[in-house]
Every structure is written in structure tokens, then in C-alpha cells.
Design a protein around this motif. Structure first.
Motif, PDB file in Angstrom:
ATOM      1  N   UNK A   1     -98.764  -1.707  64.872  1.00  0.00           N
ATOM      2  CA  UNK A   1     -97.796  -2.679  64.421  1.00  0.00           C
ATOM      3  C   UNK A   1     -97.885  -3.257  63.368  1.00  0.00           C
ATOM      4  N   UNK A   2     -98.464  -3.684  62.621  1.00  0.00           N
ATOM      5  CA  UNK A   2     -99.018  -4.265  61.263  1.00  0.00           C
ATOM      6  C   UNK A   2     -98.733  -3.065  60.264  1.00  0.00           C
ATOM      7  N   UNK A   3     -99.041  -1.480  60.435  1.00  0.00           N
ATOM      8  CA  UNK A   3     -99.305  -0.260  60.016  1.00  0.00           C
ATOM      9  C   UNK A   3     -97.395  -0.140  59.516  1.00  0.00           C
ATOM     10  N   UNK A   4     -96.920  -0.111  60.224  1.00  0.00           N
ATOM     11  CA  UNK A   4     -95.024  -0.163  61.213  1.00  0.00           C
ATOM     12  C   UNK A   4     -94.371  -1.074  60.007  1.00  0.00           C
ATOM     13  N   UNK A   5     -94.934  -2.423  60.022  1.00  0.00           N
ATOM     14  CA  UNK A   5     -94.588  -3.662  59.485  1.00  0.00           C
ATOM     15  C   UNK A   5     -94.590  -4.185  57.949  1.00  0.00           C
ATOM     16  N   UNK A   6     -95.529  -3.572  57.385  1.00  0.00           N
ATOM     17  CA  UNK A   6     -95.449  -3.569  56.095  1.00  0.00           C
ATOM     18  C   UNK A   6     -96.981  -4.170  56.129  1.00  0.00           C
ATOM     19  N   UNK A   7     -97.772  -4.779  57.137  1.00  0.00           N
ATOM     20  CA  UNK A   7     -98.758  -5.569  57.369  1.00  0.00           C
ATOM     21  C   UNK A   7     -98.742  -6.822  58.452  1.00  0.00           C
ATOM     22  N   UNK A   8     -97.663  -7.345  58.966  1.00  0.00           N
ATOM     23  CA  UNK A   8     -97.156  -8.496  59.331  1.00  0.00           C
ATOM     24  C   UNK A   8     -96.888  -7.581  60.626  1.00  0.00           C
ATOM     25  N   UNK A   9     -97.199  -8.689  61.642  1.00  0.00           N
ATOM     26  CA  UNK A   9     -97.079  -8.120  63.415  1.00  0.00           C
ATOM     27  C   UNK A   9     -96.348  -9.324  63.417  1.00  0.00           C
ATOM     28  N   UNK A  10     -94.578  -8.756  64.404  1.00  0.00           N
ATOM     29  CA  UNK A  10     -93.905  -9.563  64.338  1.00  0.00           C
ATOM     30  C   UNK A  10     -93.807 -11.253  65.774  1.00  0.00           C
ATOM     31  N   UNK A  11     -93.354 -12.385  65.452  1.00  0.00           N
ATOM     32  CA  UNK A  11     -93.582 -12.835  66.624  1.00  0.00           C
ATOM     33  C   UNK A  11     -92.567 -12.347  67.554  1.00  0.00           C
ATOM     34  N   UNK A  12     -93.596 -12.703  68.431  1.00  0.00           N
ATOM     35  CA  UNK A  12     -93.118 -11.782  69.890  1.00  0.00           C
ATOM     36  C   UNK A  12     -92.870 -10.818  69.852  1.00  0.00           C
ATOM     37  N   UNK A  13     -92.944 -10.152  69.351  1.00  0.00           N
ATOM     38  CA  UNK A  13     -93.343  -8.328  69.024  1.00  0.00           C
ATOM     39  C   UNK A  13     -94.711  -8.136  70.424  1.00  0.00           C
ATOM     40  N   UNK A  14     -94.568  -6.966  70.954  1.00  0.00           N
ATOM     41  CA  UNK A  14     -95.518  -6.686  71.789  1.00  0.00           C
ATOM     42  C   UNK A  14     -96.978  -6.663  71.452  1.00  0.00           C
ATOM     43  N   UNK A  15     -97.303  -7.149  70.697  1.00  0.00           N
ATOM     44  CA  UNK A  15     -98.495  -6.887  69.602  1.00  0.00           C
ATOM     45  C   UNK A  15     -98.950  -8.329  69.701  1.00  0.00           C
ATOM     46  N   UNK A  16     -98.310  -9.060  69.507  1.00  0.00           N
ATOM     47  CA  UNK A  16     -98.848 -10.590  69.419  1.00  0.00           C
ATOM     48  C   UNK A  16     -98.747 -10.776  70.902  1.00  0.00           C
ATOM     49  N   UNK A  17     -97.435 -10.206  72.233  1.00  0.00           N
ATOM     50  CA  UNK A  17     -98.440 -10.843  73.900  1.00  0.00           C
ATOM     51  C   UNK A  17     -99.302  -9.904  74.010  1.00  0.00           C
ATOM     52  N   UNK A  18     -99.796  -9.045  73.011  1.00  0.00           N
ATOM     53  CA  UNK A  18    -100.739  -8.251  74.027  1.00  0.00           C
ATOM     54  C   UNK A  18    -102.388  -9.173  73.678  1.00  0.00           C
ATOM     55  N   UNK A  19    -101.833  -9.145  72.544  1.00  0.00           N
ATOM     56  CA  UNK A  19    -103.410  -9.996  71.409  1.00  0.00           C
ATOM     57  C   UNK A  19    -103.632 -11.258  72.842  1.00  0.00           C
TER      58      UNK A  19
END
Length: 48
Positions: A20-38
Motif C-alpha cells: 500500500x505504501x508503494x502505491x501511495x508514495x510511502x504513505x498508508x491512508x487512514x482507514x485503508x485495508x493496510x491500516x486495518x490489517x496492522x
């Protein structure tokens, strides 16, 4: 077909977050699946 779900691990969450971070220039959007997974991985680790 198996109906059991494997618990989210920190390693799995890390891989999701990295992609996800690769896709969004190093940032993980709040509320994204990546944030929920962590968050879920941390919850599962504290449960044991």
C-alpha cells in the motif's frame, strides 16, 4: 472449501502495508485495508 480463517499476523500485515505504501508514495491512508490489517494483527498478538 475450507471455512476457517487464519488470524492476521504481523508479517502478513507488514506485506500489505508495504504494498500500500508503494502505491501511495510511502504513505498508508487512514482507514485503508493496510491500516486495518496492522491493527488487527496487533490485536491478535495481544490476545495470545
Amino acid at each position: 472449501m475450507a471455512t476457517e480463517k487464519a488470524p492476521m499476523t504481523k508479517d502478513a500485515a507488514r506485506r500489505i502495508q508495504k504494498a500500500t505504501a508503494k502505491k501511495y508514495d510511502g504513505k498508508v491512508p487512514k482507514g485503508s485495508w493496510a491500516a486495518k490489517a496492522m491493527s488487527l494483527a496487533a490485536h491478535n498478538e495481544n490476545k495470545t
